[in-house]
Design a protein around this motif. Sequence first.
Motif, mmCIF file in Angstrom:
data_model
loop_
_atom_site.group_PDB
_atom_site.id
_atom_site.type_symbol
_atom_site.label_atom_id
_atom_site.label_comp_id
_atom_site.label_asym_id
_atom_site.label_seq_id
_atom_site.Cartn_x
_atom_site.Cartn_y
_atom_site.Cartn_z
ATOM 1 N N VAL A 321 0.837 -1.199 0.000
ATOM 2 C CA VAL A 321 0.000 0.000 0.000
ATOM 3 C C VAL A 321 0.876 1.256 0.000
ATOM 4 O O VAL A 321 0.583 2.233 -0.699
ATOM 5 C CB VAL A 321 -0.946 0.003 1.219
ATOM 6 N N ARG A 322 1.968 1.208 0.768
ATOM 7 C CA ARG A 322 2.888 2.362 0.802
ATOM 8 C C ARG A 322 3.728 2.475 -0.459
ATOM 9 O O ARG A 322 4.431 3.469 -0.648
ATOM 10 C CB ARG A 322 3.807 2.250 2.023
ATOM 11 N N GLY A 323 3.707 1.460 -1.304
ATOM 12 C CA GLY A 323 4.495 1.479 -2.526
ATOM 13 C C GLY A 323 5.949 1.113 -2.323
ATOM 14 O O GLY A 323 6.780 1.354 -3.204
ATOM 15 N N GLU A 324 6.255 0.447 -1.196
ATOM 16 C CA GLU A 324 7.640 0.084 -0.900
ATOM 17 C C GLU A 324 8.087 -1.152 -1.686
ATOM 18 O O GLU A 324 9.259 -1.271 -2.022
ATOM 19 C CB GLU A 324 7.791 -0.173 0.603
ATOM 20 N N ARG A 325 7.175 -2.066 -1.948
ATOM 21 C CA ARG A 325 7.490 -3.267 -2.721
ATOM 22 C C ARG A 325 6.194 -3.848 -3.261
ATOM 23 O O ARG A 325 5.116 -3.546 -2.741
ATOM 24 C CB ARG A 325 8.249 -4.299 -1.880
ATOM 25 N N PRO A 326 6.283 -4.664 -4.306
ATOM 26 C CA PRO A 326 5.056 -5.233 -4.873
ATOM 27 C C PRO A 326 4.371 -6.180 -3.890
ATOM 28 O O PRO A 326 4.994 -6.747 -2.993
ATOM 29 C CB PRO A 326 5.563 -5.999 -6.102
ATOM 30 N N ALA A 327 3.081 -6.360 -4.071
ATOM 31 C CA ALA A 327 2.348 -7.353 -3.288
ATOM 32 C C ALA A 327 2.884 -8.741 -3.616
ATOM 33 O O ALA A 327 3.250 -9.018 -4.760
ATOM 34 C CB ALA A 327 0.860 -7.291 -3.620
ATOM 35 N N PRO A 328 2.975 -9.643 -2.631
ATOM 36 C CA PRO A 328 3.457 -11.007 -2.903
ATOM 37 C C PRO A 328 2.679 -11.707 -4.007
ATOM 38 O O PRO A 328 3.250 -12.471 -4.785
ATOM 39 C CB PRO A 328 3.282 -11.711 -1.554
ATOM 40 N N CYS A 329 1.374 -11.469 -4.075
ATOM 41 C CA CYS A 329 0.571 -12.053 -5.162
ATOM 42 C C CYS A 329 -0.555 -11.095 -5.514
ATOM 43 O O CYS A 329 -1.415 -10.801 -4.672
ATOM 44 C CB CYS A 329 0.003 -13.413 -4.768
ATOM 45 N N SER A 330 -0.562 -10.613 -6.738
ATOM 46 C CA SER A 330 -1.605 -9.712 -7.207
ATOM 47 C C SER A 330 -2.709 -10.505 -7.902
ATOM 48 O O SER A 330 -2.552 -11.697 -8.208
ATOM 49 C CB SER A 330 -1.021 -8.684 -8.174
ATOM 50 N N ALA A 331 -3.810 -9.847 -8.168
ATOM 51 C CA ALA A 331 -4.955 -10.513 -8.784
ATOM 52 C C ALA A 331 -4.640 -11.143 -10.141
ATOM 53 O O ALA A 331 -5.082 -12.267 -10.407
ATOM 54 C CB ALA A 331 -6.122 -9.533 -8.893
ATOM 55 N N PRO A 332 -3.885 -10.473 -11.042
ATOM 56 C CA PRO A 332 -3.598 -11.112 -12.326
ATOM 57 C C PRO A 332 -2.876 -12.452 -12.194
ATOM 58 O O PRO A 332 -3.180 -13.400 -12.924
ATOM 59 C CB PRO A 332 -2.731 -10.070 -13.049
ATOM 60 N N GLU A 333 -1.932 -12.527 -11.265
ATOM 61 C CA GLU A 333 -1.243 -13.808 -11.088
ATOM 62 C C GLU A 333 -2.164 -14.839 -10.453
ATOM 63 O O GLU A 333 -2.153 -16.016 -10.817
ATOM 64 C CB GLU A 333 0.009 -13.644 -10.229
ATOM 65 N N ALA A 334 -2.994 -14.407 -9.508
ATOM 66 C CA ALA A 334 -3.915 -15.331 -8.848
ATOM 67 C C ALA A 334 -4.911 -15.935 -9.827
ATOM 68 O O ALA A 334 -5.409 -17.052 -9.614
ATOM 69 C CB ALA A 334 -4.659 -14.613 -7.719
ATOM 70 N N LEU A 335 -5.205 -15.208 -10.893
ATOM 71 C CA LEU A 335 -6.103 -15.729 -11.908
ATOM 72 C C LEU A 335 -5.550 -17.000 -12.545
ATOM 73 O O LEU A 335 -6.311 -17.906 -12.920
ATOM 74 C CB LEU A 335 -6.344 -14.665 -12.980
ATOM 75 N N GLU A 336 -4.224 -17.102 -12.648
ATOM 76 C CA GLU A 336 -3.604 -18.290 -13.235
ATOM 77 C C GLU A 336 -3.902 -19.541 -12.418
ATOM 78 O O GLU A 336 -3.983 -20.646 -12.968
ATOM 79 C CB GLU A 336 -2.097 -18.088 -13.366
ATOM 80 N N ASP A 337 -4.083 -19.383 -11.115
ATOM 81 C CA ASP A 337 -4.402 -20.535 -10.267
ATOM 82 C C ASP A 337 -5.761 -21.127 -10.634
ATOM 83 O O ASP A 337 -5.941 -22.351 -10.641
ATOM 84 C CB ASP A 337 -4.400 -20.127 -8.794
ATOM 85 N N LEU A 338 -6.724 -20.253 -10.906
ATOM 86 C CA LEU A 338 -8.056 -20.737 -11.276
ATOM 87 C C LEU A 338 -8.025 -21.489 -12.603
ATOM 88 O O LEU A 338 -8.738 -22.481 -12.783
ATOM 89 C CB LEU A 338 -9.032 -19.571 -11.369
ATOM 90 N N LYS A 339 -7.197 -21.031 -13.525
ATOM 91 C CA LYS A 339 -7.086 -21.719 -14.815
ATOM 92 C C LYS A 339 -6.512 -23.117 -14.619
ATOM 93 O O LYS A 339 -6.950 -24.084 -15.262
ATOM 94 C CB LYS A 339 -6.218 -20.909 -15.764
ATOM 95 N N LEU A 340 -5.543 -23.241 -13.729
ATOM 96 C CA LEU A 340 -4.967 -24.555 -13.440
ATOM 97 C C LEU A 340 -5.995 -25.466 -12.768
ATOM 98 O O LEU A 340 -6.092 -26.663 -13.078
ATOM 99 C CB LEU A 340 -3.731 -24.399 -12.561
ATOM 100 N N ALA A 341 -6.776 -24.897 -11.843
ATOM 101 C CA ALA A 341 -7.824 -25.682 -11.181
ATOM 102 C C ALA A 341 -8.865 -26.146 -12.188
ATOM 103 O O ALA A 341 -9.309 -27.309 -12.169
ATOM 104 C CB ALA A 341 -8.478 -24.843 -10.088
ATOM 105 N N ARG A 342 -9.269 -25.259 -13.076
ATOM 106 C CA ARG A 342 -10.224 -25.620 -14.122
ATOM 107 C C ARG A 342 -9.686 -26.750 -14.993
ATOM 108 O O ARG A 342 -10.394 -27.726 -15.280
ATOM 109 C CB ARG A 342 -10.513 -24.394 -14.986
ATOM 110 N N ASP A 343 -8.418 -26.634 -15.389
ATOM 111 C CA ASP A 343 -7.835 -27.660 -16.258
ATOM 112 C C ASP A 343 -7.694 -28.991 -15.533
ATOM 113 O O ASP A 343 -7.808 -30.060 -16.151
ATOM 114 C CB ASP A 343 -6.476 -27.184 -16.776
#
Length: 352
Positions: A321-343
């Motif tokens: 939130v402070r902009g010091e470093r990226p979030a460990p996992c953002s929504a775009p990357e988390a979307l890849e997990d759902l694709k793997l679960a679907r497959d």
Amino acid sequence: MSRQKIRLGFIGSGYMGQLAHMTNYLNLPEECDIVALAEPRPGLAQSVSTRYAIPHVFGSHEELLASGLVDAVVASQPYTRHSILIPDILRAGIPVLTEKPVTLSVAAGEKLVKLGQELGSLHMVGYHKRSDPAMEYAKRIVDEWKQSGEFGKLRYIRITMPPGDWTAATDAPIGTSEPGIAGLLEPLPAEFSEANGRKYDAFVNYYIHQVNAIRFLLGESYKVTYADRSEALFVGESESGICVTLEMAPYTTSIEWHEGILVAFEQGFIKVDLPAPLVRQQSGQVTVMRDNGKDMPSYTTPVMPNVSAMRNQARNFLAAVRGERPAPCSAPEALEDLKLARDYIRLLEAYQ
């Protein structure tokens, strides 16, 4: 954002809201203040706000977002509500942390991710295992070995996680007899039958953490290549050809938690044993085996700090939130997990 304290709001104050999140932010007084709570159940709202000294209480998330009181929010909601609730937060331009997965279905996730990208809003998805000090340490070693090549190539990643006591007999949260507020929930994916849709739902609820952790340690994307008939084994292959496996239920435990990760190189390995998700003041344990054929083979077990993954996740969100470093996992990357679960479920369907 400067290093000033972050004014934090909570949307929801149920089981995970209290035990996985509220208690951890409350113990970071130099970094944040919990200033607002949105909770439609008035009795629970009163009890929780009193217990955690939250000065402002609202009956809805819309009221909280419009108040101008918060710099960021933790929306600890069922993931079947993410696609309905989170767009309001993104449109308000307020950084948000949600639990995993990003949504229930791939289709809903794609819409939510697209909206966040268009608005430039921060949506961190709570894969807390990435924030465990043991996992952070293991990731550094994996990346160093890949860069140096001293211990050969990365060959294999295996995660074993049988069902067990994920709460670690933690204290009970403040409860209520008030009925929940009726609201829309995301339906099961339309492409699956009712039975397979529920199987998919169970998979993303329980094993999506491990699906995500594999990619975290790989440092690259992967695909599912095999699912066994007994539904105990999930097998994949990375972009560069590294084999990965997830052993889901080879056995069960009643009062323990057995979650182990093995990252194998040609001449060494990194092994991580993780505690139950709601354990407090305890990180995972790491064992590193080195045998490069030149030096004496060795095993090292570094001492990890007495910090839980959930507490460290809270720090990581505030830093993002402070902009010091990226979030460990953002929504775009988390979307890849759902694709793997679907497959994965699609592969299981082939047996039917």
